[in-house]
Design a protein around this motif. Sequence first.
Motif, PDB file in Angstrom:
ATOM      1  N   SER A 136       0.859  -1.566   0.178  1.00  0.00           N
ATOM      2  CA  SER A 136      -0.220  -0.026  -0.469  1.00  0.00           C
ATOM      3  C   SER A 136       0.737   1.129   0.188  1.00  0.00           C
ATOM      4  O   SER A 136       0.274   2.114  -0.482  1.00  0.00           O
ATOM      5  N   ARG A 137       1.652   1.084   0.237  1.00  0.00           N
ATOM      6  CA  ARG A 137       2.864   2.299   0.641  1.00  0.00           C
ATOM      7  C   ARG A 137       3.889   2.600  -0.976  1.00  0.00           C
ATOM      8  O   ARG A 137       4.774   2.814  -0.536  1.00  0.00           O
ATOM      9  N   SER A 138       3.356   1.861  -2.057  1.00  0.00           N
ATOM     10  CA  SER A 138       4.298   2.288  -2.952  1.00  0.00           C
ATOM     11  C   SER A 138       3.799   2.387  -4.852  1.00  0.00           C
ATOM     12  O   SER A 138       2.492   2.297  -4.373  1.00  0.00           O
ATOM     13  N   SER A 139       4.555   2.467  -5.661  1.00  0.00           N
ATOM     14  CA  SER A 139       3.703   3.146  -6.783  1.00  0.00           C
ATOM     15  C   SER A 139       4.983   2.554  -7.684  1.00  0.00           C
ATOM     16  O   SER A 139       6.422   2.346  -7.567  1.00  0.00           O
ATOM     17  N   MET A 140       4.768   1.435  -8.834  1.00  0.00           N
ATOM     18  CA  MET A 140       5.605   1.103  -9.517  1.00  0.00           C
ATOM     19  C   MET A 140       5.191   1.830 -10.935  1.00  0.00           C
ATOM     20  O   MET A 140       4.295   2.513 -11.192  1.00  0.00           O
ATOM     21  N   GLY A 141       6.458   2.287 -11.628  1.00  0.00           N
ATOM     22  CA  GLY A 141       6.294   1.796 -12.846  1.00  0.00           C
ATOM     23  C   GLY A 141       6.608   1.704 -14.091  1.00  0.00           C
ATOM     24  O   GLY A 141       8.070   1.038 -13.579  1.00  0.00           O
ATOM     25  N   TRP A 142       6.780   2.360 -15.349  1.00  0.00           N
ATOM     26  CA  TRP A 142       7.282   2.176 -16.289  1.00  0.00           C
ATOM     27  C   TRP A 142       7.728   2.739 -17.034  1.00  0.00           C
ATOM     28  O   TRP A 142       7.254   4.707 -17.525  1.00  0.00           O
ATOM     29  N   PHE A 143       8.894   2.745 -17.772  1.00  0.00           N
ATOM     30  CA  PHE A 143       9.895   3.491 -18.218  1.00  0.00           C
ATOM     31  C   PHE A 143      10.901   3.497 -19.527  1.00  0.00           C
ATOM     32  O   PHE A 143      10.759   1.831 -19.115  1.00  0.00           O
ATOM     33  N   ARG A 144      11.024   4.345 -20.298  1.00  0.00           N
ATOM     34  CA  ARG A 144      11.954   3.517 -21.436  1.00  0.00           C
ATOM     35  C   ARG A 144      12.729   4.704 -22.191  1.00  0.00           C
ATOM     36  O   ARG A 144      12.795   6.479 -21.433  1.00  0.00           O
ATOM     37  N   GLN A 145      13.830   4.631 -22.490  1.00  0.00           N
ATOM     38  CA  GLN A 145      15.027   5.310 -22.946  1.00  0.00           C
ATOM     39  C   GLN A 145      15.164   4.810 -24.652  1.00  0.00           C
ATOM     40  O   GLN A 145      16.095   3.888 -24.805  1.00  0.00           O
ATOM     41  N   ALA A 146      15.439   5.276 -24.928  1.00  0.00           N
ATOM     42  CA  ALA A 146      16.053   5.154 -26.424  1.00  0.00           C
ATOM     43  C   ALA A 146      16.908   6.096 -27.332  1.00  0.00           C
ATOM     44  O   ALA A 146      17.442   6.774 -26.155  1.00  0.00           O
ATOM     45  N   PRO A 147      18.321   5.562 -27.876  1.00  0.00           N
ATOM     46  CA  PRO A 147      19.589   6.150 -27.391  1.00  0.00           C
ATOM     47  C   PRO A 147      19.312   7.957 -27.810  1.00  0.00           C
ATOM     48  O   PRO A 147      18.811   8.297 -29.315  1.00  0.00           O
ATOM     49  N   TYR A 189      13.421  -0.784 -22.070  1.00  0.00           N
ATOM     50  CA  TYR A 189      12.409  -0.299 -20.676  1.00  0.00           C
ATOM     51  C   TYR A 189      12.916  -0.860 -19.852  1.00  0.00           C
ATOM     52  O   TYR A 189      13.287  -2.094 -19.681  1.00  0.00           O
ATOM     53  N   TYR A 190      12.005   0.012 -18.564  1.00  0.00           N
ATOM     54  CA  TYR A 190      13.071   0.007 -17.006  1.00  0.00           C
ATOM     55  C   TYR A 190      11.887  -0.293 -16.436  1.00  0.00           C
ATOM     56  O   TYR A 190      11.019   0.969 -16.607  1.00  0.00           O
ATOM     57  N   CYS A 191      12.116  -0.755 -15.111  1.00  0.00           N
ATOM     58  CA  CYS A 191      10.722  -0.445 -14.512  1.00  0.00           C
ATOM     59  C   CYS A 191      10.820  -0.230 -12.755  1.00  0.00           C
ATOM     60  O   CYS A 191      12.687  -0.205 -12.912  1.00  0.00           O
ATOM     61  N   ALA A 192      10.816   0.484 -12.265  1.00  0.00           N
ATOM     62  CA  ALA A 192      11.123   1.321 -10.822  1.00  0.00           C
ATOM     63  C   ALA A 192       9.873   1.722  -9.762  1.00  0.00           C
ATOM     64  O   ALA A 192       8.847   1.404 -10.181  1.00  0.00           O
ATOM     65  N   VAL A 193      10.740   1.519  -8.767  1.00  0.00           N
ATOM     66  CA  VAL A 193       9.487   1.533  -7.299  1.00  0.00           C
ATOM     67  C   VAL A 193       9.735   3.059  -6.443  1.00  0.00           C
ATOM     68  O   VAL A 193      10.655   3.005  -6.332  1.00  0.00           O
ATOM     69  N   ALA A 194       8.875   3.344  -6.058  1.00  0.00           N
ATOM     70  CA  ALA A 194       8.671   4.761  -5.613  1.00  0.00           C
ATOM     71  C   ALA A 194       7.915   4.622  -4.430  1.00  0.00           C
ATOM     72  O   ALA A 194       7.001   3.834  -3.933  1.00  0.00           O
ATOM     73  N   PHE A 195       8.628   4.813  -2.523  1.00  0.00           N
ATOM     74  CA  PHE A 195       7.664   4.544  -1.591  1.00  0.00           C
ATOM     75  C   PHE A 195       7.258   5.637  -1.087  1.00  0.00           C
ATOM     76  O   PHE A 195       8.037   6.487  -0.662  1.00  0.00           O
ATOM     77  N   TYR A 196       6.413   6.155  -0.570  1.00  0.00           N
ATOM     78  CA  TYR A 196       5.775   6.640   0.125  1.00  0.00           C
ATOM     79  C   TYR A 196       6.088   8.177  -0.818  1.00  0.00           C
ATOM     80  O   TYR A 196       6.705   8.619   0.226  1.00  0.00           O
ATOM     81  N   THR A 197       5.352   8.459  -2.005  1.00  0.00           N
ATOM     82  CA  THR A 197       5.403   9.000  -2.594  1.00  0.00           C
ATOM     83  C   THR A 197       4.192  10.322  -3.250  1.00  0.00           C
ATOM     84  O   THR A 197       2.617   8.952  -2.536  1.00  0.00           O
ATOM     85  N   GLN A 198       3.944  10.773  -3.535  1.00  0.00           N
ATOM     86  CA  GLN A 198       2.319  11.031  -4.139  1.00  0.00           C
ATOM     87  C   GLN A 198       2.210  10.479  -5.345  1.00  0.00           C
ATOM     88  O   GLN A 198       2.826   9.738  -5.864  1.00  0.00           O
TER      89      GLN A 198
END
Length: 125
Positions: free
Chosen positions: A31-42, A95-104
């Motif tokens: 409940s206190r986390s959010s996860m996201g997908w990111f991408r980065q092209a050259p 493509y990357y996944c990432a996690v954020a804790f205790y944020t908006q």
Amino acid sequence: QVSLVESGGGSVQTGGSLRLSCAASGGDFTSRSSMGWFRQAPGEFRENIAAIDAGDESTWYADSVKGRVTISQDNTKKMLYLQMTNLKPEDTAMYYCAVAFYTQFPPKMVDYSYWGQGTQVTVSS
């Protein structure tokens, strides 16, 4: 220690589909986390394309992918997914996944504190 491992990338033709997965371990991905997908092209900046609130499963999408991707999670398995459809050559990126804790929600990029190593997606015309 939090660990994120992406998989599911590959090479597809325009209009194809891929499902990316992200296996998470070592943290409280509830409940206190959010996860996201990111991408980065050259040569490009890293772009946040989707996010999900682990608690209420609210989602957010960037305009560049809205309507073509779906982010989802399975908290029991600590898995994050990104279903991508109608892929275009401009979707080619790492493509990357990432996690954020205790944020908006949705988190800002600087809020994401743990990142995976990425999985490559290549879309050919």
